[in-house]
Design an enzyme around this catalytic site. Structure first.
Site, short mmCIF file in Angstrom:
data_model
loop_
_atom_site.label_atom_id
_atom_site.label_comp_id
_atom_site.label_asym_id
_atom_site.label_seq_id
_atom_site.Cartn_x
_atom_site.Cartn_y
_atom_site.Cartn_z
N ARG A 42 -12.00 6.79 9.33
CA ARG A 42 -11.38 5.81 9.62
C ARG A 42 -12.40 4.11 9.07
O ARG A 42 -12.20 3.76 8.68
CB ARG A 42 -11.09 5.19 10.71
CG ARG A 42 -10.61 3.75 11.06
CD ARG A 42 -9.31 3.73 10.46
NE ARG A 42 -8.51 2.20 11.28
CZ ARG A 42 -7.71 2.40 10.11
NH1 ARG A 42 -6.97 2.39 8.86
NH2 ARG A 42 -6.91 0.96 10.74
N HIS A 53 -7.98 -4.96 -0.29
CA HIS A 53 -6.53 -3.99 -0.20
C HIS A 53 -6.13 -4.92 0.95
O HIS A 53 -4.73 -4.91 1.03
CB HIS A 53 -6.50 -3.07 -0.45
CG HIS A 53 -5.82 -2.12 -0.20
ND1 HIS A 53 -4.98 -2.04 -1.32
CD2 HIS A 53 -4.86 -1.94 1.14
CE1 HIS A 53 -3.45 -1.23 -0.75
NE2 HIS A 53 -4.06 -0.71 0.51
N ASP A 54 -6.43 -5.18 2.02
CA ASP A 54 -6.11 -5.75 3.33
C ASP A 54 -5.08 -6.95 2.90
O ASP A 54 -4.34 -7.71 4.15
CB ASP A 54 -7.23 -6.05 4.67
CG ASP A 54 -6.98 -4.33 5.16
OD1 ASP A 54 -6.44 -3.35 5.13
OD2 ASP A 54 -7.98 -4.18 6.46
N ASP A 87 -8.79 -7.12 -4.59
CA ASP A 87 -8.64 -5.05 -4.12
C ASP A 87 -9.18 -4.64 -5.43
O ASP A 87 -9.44 -3.61 -6.41
CB ASP A 87 -7.45 -5.12 -4.54
CG ASP A 87 -6.58 -3.53 -3.60
OD1 ASP A 87 -7.32 -2.83 -3.18
OD2 ASP A 87 -5.18 -3.66 -3.62
N SER A 145 0.52 -1.26 -0.36
CA SER A 145 0.05 0.15 -0.11
C SER A 145 0.96 1.29 -0.35
O SER A 145 1.72 1.83 -1.11
CB SER A 145 -1.27 0.04 1.53
OG SER A 145 -1.75 1.26 0.85
#
Length: 524
Positions: A386, A510-511, A481, A301
């Site tokens: 967040r 993505h994580d 992702d 990332s």
């Protein structure tokens, strides 16, 4: 930031900083999380002594033009590196089941404005209006992607004013960093690991399963360096750092607190680019740690963007950071890179998602039209920001598998404003938890730094920028992702003359670069 917000902030610069009295400053700083405080006392300016048998020709702030020449004489035992560095096998981030959210939040309604304590390393600070309501076990039993986050480490201070890509100057630029393992005699068994948006220098806190003897980041073979990015709140110079001005005379460059009272930069912290962060890290590696060359730079990332910049700035013999080998031939300082889950530039899609998060902070009344009070920041806006991020980091199928349409409890009707969705509880908890380790202004500045990512800027485009970078580049992408889709990694790999693209298979989105540690390890 939006132009209007920027203009307002500029017009109100003096009000933003607001000189504090010593008593008010002490009160304010005691109310901030540890991650927001600049550590002075234990910060070592040089972890490894400068030895007569190791010489380096220092570059200019902009990178310089002379190559470094290092001897291969045996360093002293103080260069062992691992003595006071810590790692714990299996100490990494929460695994995918930790996404089962709302069942792990403390029973009852908990208002942000009633929290008496947060049992991390941070004192009480939360002021917000939204409330969490859910059932079941303790609130601390659910992890986000990271373990315990602290500002531990050593500090590198750049010895003179550090000029940024924008032309602005930081009178004092500091980086917090950690090292693991032992530096070999030739000072070239080095791995550099770059963290993501909200990470820190404590590699063991977020990629701990890859760290240790016999692991991917093998501390019995490699000297591993992880530095906190410039502009962060985990020990490097950032918005929460004391405002500095250059000191005239012999000490010019180290900077000094403004006047007799300490002010923090706040929203006046200058715009930092990914290029700036990596250039300062390269200076740290060569000038502070006396590294001869780096075997590999790895990051996901935001960390992947840094890895791409390491290639552009240090992966070519044309680079000002290039070094001479034992026979006097120019060789790249960085010998390989592994960028994960990123592209050659931040696209409109990624900038848009970052902007929605920034807008959440702007919409908090405590943003105060770009003039927030440092002792009463827009925490509610950061919580929502967040939550937006947590949606973009995962996938539709991942959320559906974990939560479906489940409710924490049945209330009639099972929809509408009374519906207590499991997924709602998860997002609220993630928003709450994040406030114990980050601040809104730093979050804004770091998302803007990510938006600066463009390896081709001022280099004739991305293809030209990487055309002379012949080191091996393994680009990893995640098949699910949605934030940094696979075609971007495919393109990035094609830009490297010696590039290769591999795919991590995961429904984590993505994580996956954090959660799929086994696959990441296998590829590396």
């Amino acid at each position: 930031m939006q132009a209007a917000a920027t203009a307002t902030a500029t017009a109100s610069a003096s009000a933003v900083r607001g000189v504090m009295t010593s008593s008010r400053r002490a009160a304010v700083r005691s109310s901030l999380p540890t991650a927001l405080l600049r550590h002075n006392g234990a910060a070592a300016s040089s972890v490894f002594p400068m030895h007569d048998d190791t010489t380096a020709t220092s570059s200019s702030p902009s990178g310089g033009s002379s190559r470094r020449s290092f001897s291969t004489a045996t360093p002293s035992s103080s260069l062992a590196g691992g003595g006071n560095r810590i790692f714990r096998l299996g100490s990494g981030i929460g695994t995918d089941p930790s996404m089962i959210a709302a069942n792990h939040i403390q029973k009852g309604a908990i208002g942000f404005n009633t929290y008496e304590s947060i049992q991390h390393r941070h004192p009480p600070l939360l002021v917000a209006r939204r409330q969490l309501s859910s059932t079941s076990t303790a609130i601390t039993s659910m992890d986000d992607e990271y373990g315990e986050m602290t500002t531990e480490g050593h500090t590198f201070t750049y010895p003179e004013p550090f000029e940024l890509e924008s032309g602005e100057v930081l009178p004092r630029a500091e980086l917090r960093y950690m090292t693991y393992g032992t530096l070999n005699e030739t000072r070239d068994n080095v791995l550099v690991i770059c963290h993501a948006l909200t990470g820190n220098a404590s590699l063991h806190s977020w990629w701990g399963d890859l760290l240790g003897p016999g692991q991917t980041f093998d501390t019995s073979r490699y000297f591993i360096v992880c530095a906190n990015v410039l502009g962060s709140c985990y020990g490097s110079t950032g918005p929460a750092s004391p405002l500095m001005e250059a000191v005239a005379g012999e000490d010019e460059g180290v900077g000094a607190d403004v006047g007799d009272e300490t002010e923090v930069y706040g929203v006046d912290f200058p715009d930092v680019s990914v290029q700036d962060t990596v250039r300062l890290q390269l200076q740290m590696l060569q000038d502070e740690l006396k590294i001869r060359s780096v075997k590999c730079v790895i990051g996901g990332s935001f960390g992947g963007m840094q890895a791409v910049e390491y290639a552009a700035q240090g992966g070519s013999i044309k680079s000002p950071f290039a070094v001479d080998d034992d026979e006097g031939r120019a060789v790249p300082f960085v010998r390989s890179v592994v960028p994960i889950a990123c592209g050659a530039r931040h696209t409109a899609w990624q900038i848009a998602i970052s902007e929605t998060q920034r807008q959440a902070i702007y919409a908090d009344p405590k943003w105060n039209q770009g003039n927030p009070s440092w002792d009463d920041l827009p925490w509610s806006g950061l919580s929502v920001a967040r939550q937006i991020g947590m949606v973009s980091y995962r996938t539709a199928s991942g959320y559906d598998k974990k939560f479906g349409r489940d409710l924490k409890e049945e209330v009639p009707p099972p929809y509408g404003s009374n519906a207590r969705w499991e997924v709602k509880g998860y997002l609220e908890y993630q928003g709450y938890q994040f406030l114990s380790r980050f601040d809104p202004v730093t979050y804004l500045k770091l998302t803007e730094q990510m938006d600066s990512h463009d390896v081709g800027r001022n280099r004739g485009g991305a293809k030209e920028a990487l055309s002379s970078v012949h080191i091996p580049a393994l680009v990893l992408g995640i098949d699910s992702d949605v934030l940094y889709p696979l075609h971007e990694q495919d393109e990035l790999a094609s830009l490297f003359p010696n590039g290769e693209h591999k795919v991590i298979k995961s429904d984590a989105g993505h994580d996956g670069f954090l959660l799929e540690q086994t696959q990441v390890a296998d590829y590396i």
